[in-house]
Enzyme design. Structure first.
Site, mmCIF file in Angstrom:
data_model
loop_
_atom_site.group_PDB
_atom_site.id
_atom_site.type_symbol
_atom_site.label_atom_id
_atom_site.label_comp_id
_atom_site.label_asym_id
_atom_site.label_seq_id
_atom_site.Cartn_x
_atom_site.Cartn_y
_atom_site.Cartn_z
ATOM 1 N N CYS A 129 0.826 -1.204 0.000
ATOM 2 C CA CYS A 129 0.000 0.000 0.000
ATOM 3 C C CYS A 129 0.864 1.259 0.000
ATOM 4 O O CYS A 129 0.565 2.231 -0.692
ATOM 5 C CB CYS A 129 -0.928 0.000 1.217
ATOM 6 N N CYS A 239 -5.680 -1.753 8.460
ATOM 7 C CA CYS A 239 -6.890 -0.996 8.126
ATOM 8 C C CYS A 239 -8.006 -1.923 7.651
ATOM 9 O O CYS A 239 -9.185 -1.674 7.923
ATOM 10 C CB CYS A 239 -6.582 0.081 7.093
#
Length: 404
Positions: A129, A239
């Site tokens: 990410c 997340c």
């Protein structure tokens, strides 16, 4: 009694002195780079990125905030983070921009994570990410807004730029100057493990203002600045896990359960499972097996839908193959070198020998390597990163391969 009160107050003052000195050094370093420069801060809505923006403002930078909208719903990557980030920008008097990155997050992270679990590996979404979503999206935005020169985030890591002079005599070098990535000074919060895959272009435009600070100092400074996020709890999970409630909930939403066998290394069937996606190398809990000794997952065979287990003493390995390597602080080595290798976040880097594997189709460049550990390692997990260190310097890193 008065003596005790005085002692407590004295300790309180003394405890704050290192904070003042460290922050002053950070501000001076930021000021040497500032001038008329502009910077966009990646704001998640947490205390780290909030203080990053505040310190840059205080150091004289022209600061703007940018938040990536990664998923719909609540959580640090969703609406909650957007609201808190907007509040910080309002408090600091800076512009706030929101970039809709849900599509690229779905493609690069969610789809990739699910594919990895289906293949029997344990993906590392955070490093992917950082490279493929967060920093690449910020760099793209910066290039489209030519008045912005630098990127900043609240990561606990450090960068030494190619035009800076530092004592690097211990680093292998062929004379080519590179931007170098280092561990954060707070080893308990160091995030360099997740940043190993950042290319030179991004490192050269990035600032990590918190690299010299500890988390405790960050909290103290955020309170001193009366930042709205100063007391915001730290996210304790990925997340995806935070968004869906848990990683298992995320996996179950997208991947069907498929019953398979749990076997010993000898091939003896000793149990069953409902999907290889729920297992990772080294796992002991949740196997659903009663055995005379504790068993750990040592291999996941996606082709046979099997989970292989063994006692801990039978699960150590002394070597692994690392692929898709990104070289950071040094050029790709042409011969074996001694390094320290970290194979999990928060684990200790251990001594090893790195042997380059050259690809004749790619100008004999080292995109893979063979790692020989000085001592057997437990839970060498395909899909996780193996990051190579020399002292605090991140030499490079890649993904642990299933092939060996």
């Amino acid at each position: 009694m008065p003596m005790n009160v005085e002692t407590r107050e004295t300790k309180k003052v003394l405890n704050h002195l290192p904070s003042e000195e460290t922050v002053e050094k950070t501000l001076k370093r930021l000021q040497t780079f500032s001038g008329d420069q502009s910077v966009v801060v990646g704001l998640s809505g947490g205390v780290d990125s909030s203080l990053t923006a505040a310190l840059l403002c205080k150091a004289g930078w022209d600061v703007e905030g940018l938040t990536l909208w990664l998923m719909k719903g609540k959580g640090s990557c969703c609406s909650d983070g957007l609201v808190d980030a907007a509040g910080i920008c309002d408090q600091l008097g800076i512009k706030h921009h929101i970039v809709d990155s849900k599509e690229i997050f779905q493609k690069e992270i969610i789809n990739n994570v699910l594919k990895g679990y289906e293949e029997g590996i344990t993906p590392l979404p955070c490093s992917r990410c950082n490279k493929s979503v967060k920093f690449s999206e910020m760099l793209k935005w910066v290039k489209e807004n030519k008045n912005i020169e630098k990127i900043a985030t609240g990561h606990y890591a450090r960068i030494r730029y190619s035009n800076e002079s530092f004592n690097e005599n211990d680093l292998p070098s062929n004379g080519i100057k590179r931007h170098k990535l280092l561990r954060g000074k707070d080893l308990n919060k160091d995030q360099s493990y997740f940043l190993y895959d950042l290319p030179q272009e991004i490192l050269g435009r990035t600032i990590f203002p918190l690299g010299e600070l500890t988390k405790e100092i960050t909290r103290i400074e955020a309170l001193k600045h009366s930042l709205k996020t100063a007391k915001k709890p730290e996210s304790q999970d990925l997340c995806l896990a935070e968004h869906y409630g848990s990683m298992n909930a995320f996996i179950d939403k997208y991947l069907p359960q498929k019953k398979g066998e749990v076997v010993l290394k000898s091939g003896q069937i000793i149990g069953s499972h409902n999907g290889i996606q729920h297992f990772t190398i080294g796992q002991r809990k949740g196997l659903g097996i009663a055995w005379e000794v504790p068993l750990h997952v040592v291999e996941i065979d996606a082709s046979l839908n099997r989970v292989i287990v063994a006692p801990r003493e039978d699960s150590g390995k002394s070597e692994c193959i690392v692929k898709d390597i990104n070289w950071v602080s040094i050029e790709a080595p042409q011969e074996p070198i001694k390094v320290e290798v970290q194979i999990r976040y928060r684990s200790k880097a251990v001594k090893a020998k790195l042997i380059p594997i050259f690809d004749s189709n790619k100008e004999n460049y080292c995109y893979q390597c063979h790692i020989h550990f000085e001592e057997d390692q437990f839970s060498i997990t395909p899909g996780q990163a193996a990051v190579f260190y020399m002292g605090d310097y991140v030499l490079g890193g890649g993904l642990i391969s299933k092939e060996y």
